[in-house]
Design an enzyme around this catalytic site. Structure first.
Site, PDB file in Angstrom:
ATOM      1  CG  ASP A   1      -0.243  -9.186   1.420  1.00 63.70           C
ATOM      2  OD1 ASP A   1       0.184  -8.246   2.127  1.00 63.70           O
ATOM      3  OD2 ASP A   1      -0.823  -8.995   0.332  1.00 63.70           O
TER       4      ASP A   1
ATOM      5  CE1 TYR B   1      -7.606   0.824   6.267  1.00 63.01           C
ATOM      6  CE2 TYR B   1      -6.214  -1.108   5.927  1.00 63.01           C
ATOM      7  CZ  TYR B   1      -6.662   0.134   5.524  1.00 63.01           C
ATOM      8  OH  TYR B   1      -6.164   0.690   4.368  1.00 63.01           O
TER       9      TYR B   1
HETATM   10  P1  IMP Z   1      -0.084  -6.061   5.071  1.00 63.77           P
HETATM   11  O1  IMP Z   1      -0.554  -7.459   5.252  1.00 63.77           O
HETATM   12  O2  IMP Z   1       0.988  -5.740   6.056  1.00 63.77           O
HETATM   13  O3  IMP Z   1       0.265  -5.732   3.639  1.00 63.77           O
HETATM   14  O4  IMP Z   1      -1.298  -5.143   5.509  1.00 63.77           O
HETATM   15  C1  IMP Z   1      -2.009  -4.274   4.649  1.00 63.77           C
HETATM   16  C2  IMP Z   1      -2.666  -3.194   5.489  1.00 63.77           C
HETATM   17  O5  IMP Z   1      -3.691  -3.781   6.271  1.00 63.77           O
HETATM   18  C3  IMP Z   1      -1.724  -2.482   6.450  1.00 63.77           C
HETATM   19  O6  IMP Z   1      -2.075  -1.121   6.483  1.00 63.77           O
HETATM   20  C4  IMP Z   1      -1.990  -3.143   7.778  1.00 63.77           C
HETATM   21  O7  IMP Z   1      -1.825  -2.233   8.844  1.00 63.77           O
HETATM   22  C5  IMP Z   1      -3.452  -3.542   7.639  1.00 63.77           C
HETATM   23  N1  IMP Z   1      -3.706  -4.791   8.357  1.00 63.77           N
HETATM   24  C6  IMP Z   1      -3.169  -6.017   8.110  1.00 63.77           C
HETATM   25  N2  IMP Z   1      -3.648  -6.910   9.001  1.00 63.77           N
HETATM   26  C7  IMP Z   1      -4.490  -6.229   9.809  1.00 63.77           C
HETATM   27  C8  IMP Z   1      -5.261  -6.612  10.935  1.00 63.77           C
HETATM   28  O8  IMP Z   1      -5.280  -7.760  11.401  1.00 63.77           O
HETATM   29  N3  IMP Z   1      -5.998  -5.636  11.494  1.00 63.77           N
HETATM   30  C9  IMP Z   1      -6.019  -4.349  11.030  1.00 63.77           C
HETATM   31  N4  IMP Z   1      -5.294  -3.938  10.010  1.00 63.77           N
HETATM   32  C10 IMP Z   1      -4.530  -4.879   9.393  1.00 63.77           C
END
Ligand code: IMP
Length: 191
Positions: A73, A154
Site C-alpha cells: 500500500d 501522482y
Molecule cells: P494504493 O497503494 O494503490 O492504495 O495507492 C494510493 C494512491 O496513490 C493511488 O491513487 C495510486 O495511483 C497512487 N500511487 C501509489 N503508488 C504510486 C506511485 O508510485 N506513483 C504515483 N502514484 C502512486
C-alpha cells in the site's frame, strides 16, 4: 544455479506489477514474481502500515493463497498539508486528481512543497504466519505543474531531484522510489 523461488504479488494495479517485476529481474536474486489480479478489502486506518497489515491478515485467513505472497500500500504525504492525502491517497486521486492537488498547493513555495511518498509491503510466508512489514520512502516535492507521461497516479506531480517520476523510465524510478526501497528490503529478507 538453483531453481527460482515463486512469490505471489496480489494487486489490481498493473503499473505496480511492471515496476516490481523489473526490479526483481534486475536484482537477479532467484525470485520470480507471480502476479494475481485479486481484489481485497482495504480498511481506512491511521497509517499505511496498519492498512497493509490488516489486508494481509484478511487475505491469509479468507483467501486460499497457497504460496508465499505479498501486497503493498502506498501513499503521498504532503508536509504543508499535514500529511494529506496520506492514507486517503487513492480516494483523493479519484476525486480531485493531480490538478486538484496542484490547486491546493497554489500558494506554496520552495520548501513548503516538500512531500514524501511511502510504501508499506506486507509479506506472508504461509497462511498461518503473521505478515512481516517493510517500509520504503522517497523524499521529493510537489511540482509546479503536471510533467511527463510515464508512470501512473501522482507520478506527474512528484518531483525527485529535478524530474518527476512520470519523466523517468521504470528503471530510473526504481533506482530511487519508495516502492523499490520497500521491495528491496523484502528481497534482502528473502535472501
Ligand atoms: P494504493 O497503494 O494503490 O492504495 O495507492 C494510493 C494512491 O496513490 C493511488 O491513487 C495510486 O495511483 C497512487 N500511487 C501509489 N503508488 C504510486 C506511485 O508510485 N506513483 C504515483 N502514484 C502512486
Amino acid at each position: 544455479m538453483g531453481s527460482k523461488r515463486e512469490i505471489v504479488f496480489i494487486t489490481t494495479n498493473s503499473h505496480k506489477v511492471k515496476e516490481i517485476k523489473a526490479l526483481a529481474d534486475s536484482e537477479s536474486r532467484n525470485i520470480t514474481i507471480v502476479h494475481r489480479n485479486y481484489e481485497y478489502p482495504e480498511l481506512q486506518l491511521e497509517g499505511i502500515e496498519e492498512v497493509v497489515k490488516a489486508s494481509a491478515n484478511y487475505i491469509r485467513k479468507k483467501m486460499a493463497i497457497k504460496n508465499p505472497f505479498f501486497i503493498e500500500d502506498s501513499g503521498l504525504f504532503i508536509h504543508a498539508l499535514y500529511g494529506f492525502p496520506g492514507t486517503f491517497s487513492a480516494f483523493v486521486f479519484k476525486k480531485i486528481g493531480n490538478e486538484g492537488i496542484l490547486k491546493l498547493m497554489a500558494d506554496k513555495k520552495g520548501e513548503e512543497r516538500k512531500a514524501t511518498f511511502k510504501t508499506a509491503v506486507a509479506f506472508c510466508e504461509s497462511q498461518n504466519k503473521e505478515p512481516v512489514l517493510f517500509v520504503g520512502t522517497a523524499q521529493g516535492k510537489i511540482a509546479e505543474e503536471i510533467c511527463g507521461s510515464g508512470g501512473f497516479g501522482y507520478d506527474p506531480i512528484f518531483e525527485f531531484e529535478g524530474k518527476t517520476f512520470a519523466e523517468m523510465s521504470t528503471e530510473e524510478k526504481n533506482s530511487v522510489s519508495h516502492r523499490s526501497r520497500a521491495f528491496r528490503k523484502l528481497l534482502d529478507y528473502l535472501s
